[in-house]
Design an enzyme around this catalytic site. Structure first.
Site, mmCIF file in Angstrom:
data_model
loop_
_atom_site.group_PDB
_atom_site.id
_atom_site.type_symbol
_atom_site.label_atom_id
_atom_site.label_comp_id
_atom_site.label_asym_id
_atom_site.label_seq_id
_atom_site.Cartn_x
_atom_site.Cartn_y
_atom_site.Cartn_z
ATOM 1 N N ASP A 19 0.825 -1.166 0.092
ATOM 2 C CA ASP A 19 0.085 -0.031 -0.016
ATOM 3 C C ASP A 19 0.792 1.423 -0.266
ATOM 4 O O ASP A 19 0.265 2.315 0.609
ATOM 5 C CB ASP A 19 -0.878 0.025 1.209
ATOM 6 C CG ASP A 19 -2.069 -1.040 0.969
ATOM 7 O OD1 ASP A 19 -2.159 -1.693 0.055
ATOM 8 O OD2 ASP A 19 -3.090 -0.923 1.780
ATOM 9 N N LYS A 113 -5.657 -5.736 -3.635
ATOM 10 C CA LYS A 113 -6.330 -6.162 -2.642
ATOM 11 C C LYS A 113 -7.557 -5.286 -2.079
ATOM 12 O O LYS A 113 -7.386 -4.101 -2.437
ATOM 13 C CB LYS A 113 -5.346 -6.456 -1.159
ATOM 14 C CG LYS A 113 -5.031 -5.212 -0.550
ATOM 15 C CD LYS A 113 -4.189 -5.442 0.691
ATOM 16 C CE LYS A 113 -3.525 -4.259 1.243
ATOM 17 N NZ LYS A 113 -4.414 -3.461 1.835
ATOM 18 N N CYS A 146 -2.449 -2.322 7.436
ATOM 19 C CA CYS A 146 -2.411 -3.288 6.340
ATOM 20 C C CYS A 146 -1.198 -4.096 6.286
ATOM 21 O O CYS A 146 -1.177 -5.271 5.946
ATOM 22 C CB CYS A 146 -2.708 -2.460 4.859
ATOM 23 S SG CYS A 146 -4.456 -2.147 4.801
#
Length: 206
Positions: A19, A113, A146
């Site tokens: 991310d 994701k 995350c």
């Protein structure tokens, strides 16, 4: 917890970058616009870039995981979280979903994701098994959300976890540090990038 050097063998490792995207890291991204402090993400980028360069030099695969929210995966649980703000972050195909100051090489896998863990309903496990990875070198943002979720999930799928504490960032130092304590106690080993790169540069692997 100290890491067994043998488990850091480049032939058995993969770097998983989670991310590192504009909406999470850029001062004009969605998280910064809603008042989150994204300065730690910018500050850690040189160390992450050095980690990626070192991994590539040693033949360690790099896998990029990124959030890609879209209508098809916008469950009620997702869209009501954080008062609905989470659902507008990293919309698929937008500038906010693009990578921030890092990018995959043409042959490096990218896994999209839709939840905190990079393993939930994605091909990440298949990619890592195909690469014959046994140890996941974890980096990215946010440390306590995350990256930690993906690392914990990976541990429960029987991967060894080498968590690069100085190649991760959170919106507060307290959240970052708490995640590192939790990972190091229960799920893996927290390391620094130069420590890992030193092992790759000097250790003899069978």
């Amino acid at each position: 917890m100290r890491f067994d050097v043998d488990k850091l063998d480049p032939a058995k490792a993969a770097v998983v970058v989670v991310d590192v995207q504009n909406d999470y890291c850029h001062p004009d991204g969605a998280c910064a616009r809603r008042g989150e402090d994204v300065s730690a993400a910018k500050e850690m980028l040189p160390r992450l870039q050095a980690l990626l360069a070192g991994a590539r030099a040693h033949g360690v695969p790099v896998v990029f995981v990124r959030t890609a929210h879209e209508k098809a995966t916008d469950s009620a649980a997702l869209t009501v979280r954080s008062g609905g703000r989470s659902g507008v972050v990293c919309r698929a195909g937008t500038w906010g979903a693009e990578f921030f100051e890092v990018a995959p090489l043409p042959d490096e896998p990218v896994v999209a994701k839709h939840r905190y863990s990079g393993f939930v309903n994605t091909r990440l496990d298949s990619v890592l098994r195909t690469l014959k990875a046994e140890t996941l070198v974890m980096a990215g943002v946010s440390t306590n959300v995350c990256v930690e979720s993906t690392a914990r999930h990976g541990y429960m799928l029987d991967y060894h976890i080498a968590f690069m504490g100085d190649c991760c960032a959170a919106f507060t130092e307290a959240e970052h540090e708490a995640a590192l304590v939790n990972i190091d106690k229960y799920f893996g080993s927290v390391m620094k990038a130069d420590e890992l790169l030193g092992v790759w540069d000097t250790a003899q692997f069978g």
